[in-house]
Motif scaffolding. Structure first.
Motif, short mmCIF file in Angstrom:
data_model
loop_
_atom_site.label_atom_id
_atom_site.label_comp_id
_atom_site.label_asym_id
_atom_site.label_seq_id
_atom_site.Cartn_x
_atom_site.Cartn_y
_atom_site.Cartn_z
N ALA A 1 57.07 67.88 36.26
CA ALA A 1 55.75 67.90 36.02
C ALA A 1 54.93 66.71 35.03
O ALA A 1 56.51 65.88 34.82
N THR B 1 53.67 73.45 36.92
CA THR B 1 53.59 72.18 36.17
C THR B 1 52.68 71.78 36.34
O THR B 1 51.87 70.65 35.61
N GLY B 2 51.26 72.98 36.17
CA GLY B 2 50.15 72.47 35.92
C GLY B 2 49.57 72.17 34.62
O GLY B 2 50.78 72.85 33.17
N TYR C 1 62.83 70.52 36.43
CA TYR C 1 61.57 70.18 36.11
C TYR C 1 60.64 69.53 35.56
O TYR C 1 59.84 68.57 35.13
N GLY D 1 50.22 75.81 33.16
CA GLY D 1 51.54 76.56 33.13
C GLY D 1 52.65 75.21 32.12
O GLY D 1 52.90 75.83 31.75
N GLY E 1 53.07 78.50 39.28
CA GLY E 1 52.52 77.24 38.64
C GLY E 1 52.50 76.77 37.63
O GLY E 1 52.12 76.27 36.62
N THR F 1 58.10 78.60 39.07
CA THR F 1 58.09 77.88 40.14
C THR F 1 56.86 77.18 40.08
O THR F 1 56.09 76.65 39.38
N ALA F 2 56.39 76.60 41.09
CA ALA F 2 55.17 75.47 42.18
C ALA F 2 55.59 75.51 43.29
O ALA F 2 55.44 76.12 44.06
N SER F 3 53.86 74.17 43.75
CA SER F 3 53.91 74.26 44.75
C SER F 3 55.59 73.55 45.93
O SER F 3 56.68 73.03 45.10
N THR G 1 56.74 78.87 44.70
CA THR G 1 56.20 80.35 44.88
C THR G 1 56.12 81.30 45.03
O THR G 1 55.20 81.81 46.48
N VAL H 1 62.99 73.84 39.44
CA VAL H 1 61.85 74.69 40.16
C VAL H 1 61.85 75.31 41.18
O VAL H 1 62.14 74.85 42.77
N SER I 1 57.40 70.20 44.88
CA SER I 1 57.69 70.40 43.48
C SER I 1 59.35 70.35 43.22
O SER I 1 60.55 71.03 42.51
#
Length: 346
Positions: A48, A11-12, A44, A15, A9, A34-36, A68, A65, A39
């Motif tokens: 992001a 990019t949040g 990155y 994160g 997660g 990792t992300a969704s 997940t 990236v 992404s």
């Protein structure tokens, strides 16, 4: 010793704070993000929408990236930090644990599970012994450790310092910053010129997590602390820093000076991200401190501040403060990761 880490997660908001705090870390080196699915496959800096006040570290900006998914995380990653939404984490974290990964997680799922350490290193590092119980119970080679909610971690160090006087009952009212809800969690039209006297799910977290953190571990199972904890949680229009007003009923007669000494002298821990002094206590000559804007960044945002300590018929009242996305989120997970390394779990 270099420990290669990944961020689930990444990019949040939390994160991004992980990435900021890990930049230049003496032990941890970021090796995976990792992300969704939206992404995954992007660098990155492309994935992001960076909102942290410092620039994206150059060595992180070009990392591609991944999804997940355990298949997208290299085998040489020694430790994962998780900042996933709790619903996603509840589904995804076990997949990584079954593959043998060690996870230091900020996500709220499983914090109250009987075999999962909920840890503040200065308070209850011995609870890491639950990892062996967890592995026996769940049949995996990985390990899951959690840090508490951002409002809980603000208060519990002060309670731990006062527990020597017989902690019986706690009442706390929080004034919590908007960043605790995430970037899009509270709209400007809701919070400007306003205060919101409800934060969904926050009060039960404070009331149960506090007792687990202050509980005792006998090597096989954890016993909750016997104190009664009641919380009222409120959102206010500050950006960062949770301020809390705490009333404690104590078995012993305790003066404000006793309480100040107990908090100031509560032992810290020798880890790279830990503050030299866990709790900074303002004296009676500064009854208007701590304040979010002035005090949230003490010791790189990792120190707890307390002040306004006065007597009540049953015990004491005081105010405490912590930076909610540093000490209360990413910084807490990083510190837990450092504890895992120090204690030989990695």
């Amino acid at each position: 010793m270099t420990v290669r880490v990944g961020i689930l997660g990444a990019t949040g908001a939390v994160g991004q704070r992980f990435i900021q705090l890990l930049d230049g870390h003496p032990t941890f080196e970021i090796g995976a993000l990792t992300a969704s699915k939206a992404s995954a496959g992007k660098t990155y800096k492309e994935a992001a929408k960076w909102r942290v006040s410092t620039p994206i570290p150059e060595d992180v900006a070009e990392i591609v990236v991944g999804r997940t998914d355990p298949a997208d995380v290299p085998d040489d990653i020694d430790l994962l930090f998780s900042s996933l939404p709790s619903g996603v984490a509840a589904e995804v974290e076990p997949q990584f644990l079954e593959e043998g990964f060690v996870i230091s997680s900020n996500s709220s799922n499983d914090r109250m599970a009987e075999d999962v350490p909920l840890t503040i290193p200065e308070i209850n590092g011995d609870h890491l012994g639950l990892i062996e119980v967890q592995r026996d119970n769940r049949g995996w080679d990985g390990a899951l450790i959690k840090n508490p909610n951002c409002s809980t971690i603000t208060m519990v160090p002060t309670l731990a310092a006062l527990d020597e006087f017989g902690l019986d009952r706690v009442h706390v009212t929080t004034l919590q910053a908007v960043s605790g809800a995430g970037y899009s969690g509270v709209t400007s039209m809701e919070i400007i010129d306003n205060a919101i006297p409800h934060i969904g799910g926050e009060e039960p977290k404070m009331e149960t997590e506090s007792r687990k953190l202050l509980g005792s571990f006998d090597g096989a199972e954890l016993s909750m602390h016997g104190a009664e904890v009641n919380a009222s949680c409120n959102r206010i229009p500050t950006l960062d820093g949770h301020l809390e007003s705490v009333f404690v009923d104590l078995a012993d007669d305790v003066t404000p000076e006793d309480a100040r000494n107990a908090m100031e002298n509560y032992p810290g821990i020798d880890l790279p991200s830990a503050p030299e002094q866990l709790i900074h206590v303002f004296g009676e000559d500064q009854p208007d401190r701590p304040q979010p804007r002035l005090d949230r960044d003490r010791e790189n945002g990792m120190q707890i501040s307390a002040g306004g300590i006065t007597e009540t018929p049953q015990g004491l009242k005081y105010n405490c403060l912590a930076h909610n996305t540093v000490r209360g989120a990413a910084g807490a997970s990083v510190l837990n990761g450092e504890l895992l390394v120090e204690e030989g779990w990695i």
